[in-house]
Design a protein around this motif. Structure first.
Motif, PDB file in Angstrom:
ATOM      1  N   GLY B  93       0.799  -1.216   0.000  1.00  0.00           N
ATOM      2  CA  GLY B  93       0.000   0.000   0.000  1.00  0.00           C
ATOM      3  C   GLY B  93       0.832   1.267   0.000  1.00  0.00           C
ATOM      4  N   GLN B  94       2.111   1.163  -0.343  1.00  0.00           N
ATOM      5  CA  GLN B  94       2.959   2.355  -0.430  1.00  0.00           C
ATOM      6  C   GLN B  94       3.144   2.692  -1.907  1.00  0.00           C
ATOM      7  OE1 GLN B  94       4.210   3.399   2.653  1.00  0.00           O
ATOM      8  NE2 GLN B  94       3.065   1.683   3.499  1.00  0.00           N
ATOM      9  N   VAL B  95       3.205   3.964  -2.221  1.00  0.00           N
ATOM     10  CA  VAL B  95       3.358   4.353  -3.609  1.00  0.00           C
ATOM     11  C   VAL B  95       4.833   4.658  -3.882  1.00  0.00           C
ATOM     12  CG1 VAL B  95       2.551   5.891  -5.395  1.00  0.00           C
ATOM     13  CG2 VAL B  95       1.156   5.471  -3.394  1.00  0.00           C
ATOM     14  N   SER B  96       5.338   4.207  -5.016  1.00  0.00           N
ATOM     15  CA  SER B  96       6.629   4.720  -5.449  1.00  0.00           C
ATOM     16  C   SER B  96       6.529   5.119  -6.904  1.00  0.00           C
ATOM     17  CB  SER B  96       7.733   3.676  -5.283  1.00  0.00           C
ATOM     18  OG  SER B  96       8.895   4.153  -5.935  1.00  0.00           O
ATOM     19  N   LEU B  97       6.777   6.382  -7.154  1.00  0.00           N
ATOM     20  CA  LEU B  97       6.797   6.855  -8.534  1.00  0.00           C
ATOM     21  C   LEU B  97       8.233   6.978  -9.007  1.00  0.00           C
ATOM     22  CD1 LEU B  97       4.114   9.652  -8.115  1.00  0.00           C
ATOM     23  CD2 LEU B  97       3.781   7.271  -8.696  1.00  0.00           C
ATOM     24  N   GLY B  98       9.170   6.492  -8.193  1.00  0.00           N
ATOM     25  CA  GLY B  98      10.571   6.737  -8.517  1.00  0.00           C
ATOM     26  C   GLY B  98      11.402   5.479  -8.687  1.00  0.00           C
ATOM     27  N   HIS B  99      10.768   4.387  -9.126  1.00  0.00           N
ATOM     28  CA  HIS B  99      11.544   3.159  -9.210  1.00  0.00           C
ATOM     29  C   HIS B  99      12.605   3.185 -10.300  1.00  0.00           C
ATOM     30  CE1 HIS B  99      10.208   0.920  -5.920  1.00  0.00           C
ATOM     31  NE2 HIS B  99      10.386  -0.276  -6.445  1.00  0.00           N
ATOM     32  N   ALA B 100      12.488   4.121 -11.231  1.00  0.00           N
ATOM     33  CA  ALA B 100      13.537   4.238 -12.255  1.00  0.00           C
ATOM     34  C   ALA B 100      14.880   4.510 -11.587  1.00  0.00           C
ATOM     35  CB  ALA B 100      13.198   5.351 -13.233  1.00  0.00           C
ATOM     36  N   ALA B 101      14.863   5.171 -10.424  1.00  0.00           N
ATOM     37  CA  ALA B 101      16.114   5.455  -9.723  1.00  0.00           C
ATOM     38  C   ALA B 101      16.813   4.157  -9.346  1.00  0.00           C
ATOM     39  CB  ALA B 101      15.832   6.298  -8.486  1.00  0.00           C
ATOM     40  N   PHE B 102      16.061   3.189  -8.810  1.00  0.00           N
ATOM     41  CA  PHE B 102      16.683   1.928  -8.389  1.00  0.00           C
ATOM     42  C   PHE B 102      17.065   1.075  -9.585  1.00  0.00           C
ATOM     43  CE2 PHE B 102      13.694   3.317  -5.081  1.00  0.00           C
ATOM     44  CZ  PHE B 102      14.646   3.719  -4.164  1.00  0.00           C
ATOM     45  N   PHE B 103      16.247   1.182 -10.633  1.00  0.00           N
ATOM     46  CA  PHE B 103      16.572   0.537 -11.898  1.00  0.00           C
ATOM     47  C   PHE B 103      17.922   1.056 -12.392  1.00  0.00           C
ATOM     48  CE2 PHE B 103      15.633  -0.177 -16.518  1.00  0.00           C
ATOM     49  CZ  PHE B 103      15.234  -1.492 -16.449  1.00  0.00           C
ATOM     50  N   ALA B 104      18.101   2.372 -12.309  1.00  0.00           N
ATOM     51  CA  ALA B 104      19.359   2.987 -12.740  1.00  0.00           C
ATOM     52  C   ALA B 104      20.510   2.529 -11.855  1.00  0.00           C
ATOM     53  CB  ALA B 104      19.241   4.508 -12.706  1.00  0.00           C
ATOM     54  N   VAL B 105      20.258   2.436 -10.539  1.00  0.00           N
ATOM     55  CA  VAL B 105      21.315   1.978  -9.630  1.00  0.00           C
ATOM     56  C   VAL B 105      21.794   0.596 -10.039  1.00  0.00           C
ATOM     57  CG1 VAL B 105      21.735   1.170  -7.281  1.00  0.00           C
ATOM     58  CG2 VAL B 105      20.655   3.383  -7.660  1.00  0.00           C
ATOM     59  N   GLY B 106      20.839  -0.300 -10.324  1.00  0.00           N
ATOM     60  CA  GLY B 106      21.208  -1.641 -10.752  1.00  0.00           C
ATOM     61  C   GLY B 106      21.975  -1.630 -12.058  1.00  0.00           C
ATOM     62  N   ALA B 107      21.481  -0.855 -13.018  1.00  0.00           N
ATOM     63  CA  ALA B 107      22.119  -0.813 -14.333  1.00  0.00           C
ATOM     64  C   ALA B 107      23.549  -0.304 -14.207  1.00  0.00           C
ATOM     65  CB  ALA B 107      21.308   0.080 -15.263  1.00  0.00           C
ATOM     66  N   TYR B 108      23.730   0.765 -13.432  1.00  0.00           N
ATOM     67  CA  TYR B 108      25.077   1.327 -13.316  1.00  0.00           C
ATOM     68  C   TYR B 108      25.992   0.442 -12.481  1.00  0.00           C
ATOM     69  CZ  TYR B 108      24.425   5.505 -16.010  1.00  0.00           C
ATOM     70  OH  TYR B 108      24.255   6.352 -17.058  1.00  0.00           O
ATOM     71  N   THR B 154       8.909  10.391  -3.973  1.00  0.00           N
ATOM     72  CA  THR B 154       9.446   9.464  -4.962  1.00  0.00           C
ATOM     73  C   THR B 154       9.377  10.055  -6.359  1.00  0.00           C
ATOM     74  OG1 THR B 154       7.326   8.332  -4.949  1.00  0.00           O
ATOM     75  CG2 THR B 154       9.084   7.351  -3.665  1.00  0.00           C
ATOM     76  N   LEU B 155       8.367  10.894  -6.626  1.00  0.00           N
ATOM     77  CA  LEU B 155       8.336  11.552  -7.937  1.00  0.00           C
ATOM     78  C   LEU B 155       9.523  12.496  -8.060  1.00  0.00           C
ATOM     79  CD1 LEU B 155       6.516  11.803 -10.538  1.00  0.00           C
ATOM     80  CD2 LEU B 155       5.994  14.053  -9.665  1.00  0.00           C
ATOM     81  N   ALA B 156       9.822  13.198  -6.951  1.00  0.00           N
ATOM     82  CA  ALA B 156      10.996  14.069  -6.967  1.00  0.00           C
ATOM     83  C   ALA B 156      12.254  13.234  -7.211  1.00  0.00           C
ATOM     84  CB  ALA B 156      11.105  14.830  -5.650  1.00  0.00           C
ATOM     85  N   LEU B 157      12.306  12.045  -6.610  1.00  0.00           N
ATOM     86  CA  LEU B 157      13.450  11.159  -6.831  1.00  0.00           C
ATOM     87  C   LEU B 157      13.566  10.811  -8.315  1.00  0.00           C
ATOM     88  CD1 LEU B 157      15.656   9.375  -5.495  1.00  0.00           C
ATOM     89  CD2 LEU B 157      13.979   7.546  -5.445  1.00  0.00           C
ATOM     90  N   ALA B 158      12.421  10.526  -8.947  1.00  0.00           N
ATOM     91  CA  ALA B 158      12.445  10.183 -10.372  1.00  0.00           C
ATOM     92  C   ALA B 158      12.954  11.356 -11.202  1.00  0.00           C
ATOM     93  CB  ALA B 158      11.044   9.781 -10.839  1.00  0.00           C
ATOM     94  N   LEU B 159      12.516  12.576 -10.837  1.00  0.00           N
ATOM     95  CA  LEU B 159      12.936  13.743 -11.613  1.00  0.00           C
ATOM     96  C   LEU B 159      14.420  14.018 -11.430  1.00  0.00           C
ATOM     97  CD1 LEU B 159       9.925  16.155 -10.989  1.00  0.00           C
ATOM     98  CD2 LEU B 159      10.613  15.189 -13.166  1.00  0.00           C
ATOM     99  N   VAL B 160      14.955  13.654 -10.262  1.00  0.00           N
ATOM    100  CA  VAL B 160      16.340  13.978  -9.944  1.00  0.00           C
ATOM    101  C   VAL B 160      17.311  12.944 -10.531  1.00  0.00           C
ATOM    102  CG1 VAL B 160      17.929  14.035  -7.989  1.00  0.00           C
ATOM    103  CG2 VAL B 160      15.863  15.390  -7.932  1.00  0.00           C
ATOM    104  N   THR B 161      16.779  11.754 -10.861  1.00  0.00           N
ATOM    105  CA  THR B 161      17.677  10.675 -11.274  1.00  0.00           C
ATOM    106  C   THR B 161      18.605  11.026 -12.442  1.00  0.00           C
ATOM    107  OG1 THR B 161      16.154   9.042 -10.411  1.00  0.00           O
ATOM    108  CG2 THR B 161      17.780   8.262 -11.985  1.00  0.00           C
ATOM    109  N   PRO B 162      18.067  11.503 -13.596  1.00  0.00           N
ATOM    110  CA  PRO B 162      19.013  11.805 -14.683  1.00  0.00           C
ATOM    111  C   PRO B 162      20.047  12.878 -14.324  1.00  0.00           C
ATOM    112  CG  PRO B 162      16.775  11.674 -15.518  1.00  0.00           C
ATOM    113  CD  PRO B 162      16.672  11.652 -14.040  1.00  0.00           C
TER     114      PRO B 162
END
Lengths: 294, 362
Positions: B93-108, B154-162
């Motif tokens: 029941g928690q929202v995360s709009l920023g999972h691309a950040a963790f995806f990026a962590v894994g990729a890098y 988490t949305l802010a996290l997504a925006l900050v990732t790149p």
């Protein structure tokens, strides 16, 4: 010293825009207890509409007025059609997903209609700068600061002294009693969204000459607006403006004086502000605390 | 009284005989909005279905050109991320709009450790572990927040990732991007795309099993308890805060493994791979597939992979528009996702064929 002064002045000007957009977020939050993630794109649409009507040959201010009206109607429509049915269910996730969906869809429509090339929105009072105590303040910045401050005062007066303003405050404060006293609460919620849409359009149009008007313009501004709204307290209009100016100042000063942050990573600062505020003082500077009774 | 009435109707010899009892007619929209339990399939049947699916997917890389493999592998990778996100959103029941950040962590992680000479496969567990650790660190402060605020952060996290990737230039090589060697080890006679597709399939099967076990195990039940009634969970002895952070980190680990595979598949990544669009496509997957269901993740991933390919042919902007509109349509009309539709459609079949069901339900 001059550099610091210049950064302060620039910070206030940028902060005024963040504050305006944060104000729009706050109005929506007060109405529907959700964050309108599409607010940035609505402001972007406002900027494009202003540009379009200006390109059609309207004077800039008339073009701005048309755009503000259109965005206000759009905001009211979104509230009525999409948000209100969900508000009854009282769940966060569907609302978040809805405004997120709107954000992407609006952005795509804008990119579709106007393309990715940058457009030039003219500054309201022409180019040029004014000297203020040794710092150069562009005329557009002056217009921004004046408009945001003037608009904020007008809005405060509207809430304080008009019947509609009173009804809106009543709707936010105690919806049930307001409804029982004959306030059309649903309509008040729509008015809140409409005001937010209009304010967003003004903010978008005013910032467009300084950034480049292209579909990605508002994403960085939106994150500062989030920070501003969080810092000020999500339900405080005054807090939004104050928060915006603080964020604008912090952004400019940190970007200049903290070498590691530089100009690229300033958005990280916004995330940090949001996190710190939510942890230390979740209600923000001016927000009302929420007490949950078990 | 009743008999009289009956006689009357008989005397009036009504043209229609009494219709057998039927479910009340419902509109298609109501049908779509009906919540549906999982199909009651017996264990042998569901295991056979699952095994058949895995075998079919394992054959895919050998009979298709590499661009098809690329799509299949991407669906599998995204499905892994969607399963992780579903744990968080659906069960927690928690929202995360920023999972691309963790995806990026894994990729890098895969890219950087791989560049140091470690074979790329060996970096995958590490990609998951690093994403887990960062998810944990981010989760400690972030999870003191609820619903809307967590969405905001988490949305802010997504925006900050790149920008963050560009800022960490020394590690990530910033906007220049970074190359990854995704080739199979020399002793395995497979092309790069076949190799990564099979790896993704293996990771996908593991993730599926892990998720299913999570859901039924103690941890899964604590998640659901927290989602449905946090206070009750707490009084029952669930360490709410710790469990939430653990859930968030676990979900981030799925994204990290997915990111590692993604890096191996594309062999070249840069900051623009991990923008807001990616985070939103993750959310789209679980909304379209069906929140809180494991098979839904696969359907959602396939959908997200198919849409840009189809809509993008009309106009690049059409893909974004489709995402947005699809999100709205699903929230309003198909709140239980494609999996709900499939369950609804197949239910009559399962009800009619007894051997599909477990013995106690025949």
């Amino acid at each position: 010293m001059d550099l610091l002064l210049q950064q302060l002045v620039d910070g206030v000007a940028a902060g005024a825009i963040y504050g305006a957009l944060a104000l729009a977020l706050v109005l929506v939050y007060r109405a529907s207890h959700t964050i309108n993630f599409a607010q940035g794109e609505m402001a972007l649409l406002g900027a494009y509409l202003s540009w379009q009507f200006f390109a059609f040959g309207l004077p800039l201010l008339a073009a701005l007025a048309v755009s503000v009206l259109a965005c206000a109607v759009l905001g009211m429509g979104i509230e009525r059609v999409l948000i209100r049915p969900l508000a009854k269910r009282n769940q966060h996730l569907p609302m978040i997903i809805t405004t997120l969906g709107l954000m992407i869809a609006l952005n795509a429509v804008i990119a579709w209609v106007w393309g990715h090339q940058t457009r030039e929105v003219p500054p309201v009072l022409g180019q040029g700068a004014v000297e203020v105590a040794g710092a150069a303040l562009s005329r557009q910045d002056l217009v921004i600061i004046a408009t945001v401050l003037g608009g904020a005062i007008a809005l405060a007066a509207f809430f304080r002294f008009t019947r509609t303003g009173l009804f809106m405050r009543a709707t936010v404060g105690d919806p049930e009693s307001a409804r029982l006293s004959g306030v059309r609460t649903g309509r008040m919620l729509s008015v809140g969204w409409g005001l937010a849409g209009g304010i967003g359009a003004i903010a978008g149009t005013l910032i467009a000459p300084e950034l480049f008007l292209q579909p990605g313009m508002m994403a960085p501004v939106l994150i500062y607006a989030f920070a501003a709204a969080t810092l000020g307290g999500l339900d405080s209009p005054l807090g939004a403006i104050v928060g915006g100016i603080i964020v604008g100042l912090a952004e400019n000063i940190a970007g200049t004086y903290v070498p590691w942050i530089g100009s690229e990573f300033k958005q990280g600062l916004a995330l940090a502000i949001i996190l710190v505020v939510l942890l230390l003082r979740p209600a923000g500077l001016f927000g009302s605390r929420k007490v949950v009774r078990v | 009284m009743t008999t009289q009435l009956d006689e009357q109707t008989e005397r009036a010899d009504a043209p229609e005989p009494a219709a057998p009892a039927r479910a009340p007619r419902i509109t298609p929209v109501e049908w779509l909005r009906t919540p549906r339990p999982p199909l009651p399939l017996s264990k042998p049947v569901s295991l056979t279905l699952g095994a058949a699916g895995v075998v079919a997917l394992a054959i895919v890389p050998f009979v298709n050109p590499s661009w098809v493999n690329l799509h299949v592998a991407l669906v599998l990778i995204f499905a892994i991320v969607a399963m992780g996100l579903n744990l968080l959103v659906g069960m927690g029941g928690q929202v995360s709009l920023g999972h691309a950040a963790f995806f990026a962590v894994g990729a890098y992680t895969t890219a950087v450790v791989g560049a140091a000479g470690v074979p790329a496969v060996a970096t995958l567990p590490l990609a998951g572990a690093v994403a887990f650790a960062i998810g944990w660190l981010f989760g400690i402060p972030a999870l003191r927040l609820q619903g809307l605020q967590l969405g905001l952060v988490t949305l802010a996290l997504a925006l900050v990732t790149p920008p963050a990737i560009r800022q960490l230039d020394e590690i990530t090589r910033g906007s220049r991007g970074i190359g990854i060697d995704g080739d199979a080890p020399a002793w395995i006679p497979l092309d790069q795309d076949q190799w990564v597709t099979l790896l993704a399939l293996a990771a996908f099967v593991l993730a599926w099993i892990a998720t299913a076990r999570f859901a039924r195990g103690r941890l899964g039940r604590s998640f659901v308890a927290i989602r449905d009634a946090e206070l009750v969970a707490e009084t029952l002895g669930v360490a709410v805060q710790r469990t939430k952070v653990r859930l968030f980190a676990t979900s981030a680990a799925y994204a990290g493994v997915g990111g590692g595979l993604y890096a191996m598949l594309l062999e070249f990544i840069g900051p623009e791979n991990f923008g807001l669009t990616l985070s939103i496509s993750f959310i789209t997957m679980i909304v379209v597939g069906g929140i809180a269901t494991v098979p839904g993740a696969v359907l959602g991933a396939a959908f997200v992979q198919a849409v840009p390919a189809i809509a993008g042919e009309i106009d690049p902007a059409a893909a974004g528009f489709t995402y947005g509109v699809v999100l709205l349509l699903f929230v309003f009309f198909v709140p239980f996702g494609l999996i709900g539709v499939i369950r609804g459609a197949l239910r009559p079949l399962v009800d009619r064929v007894p051997w599909l069901r477990p013995r106690r339900l025949r």
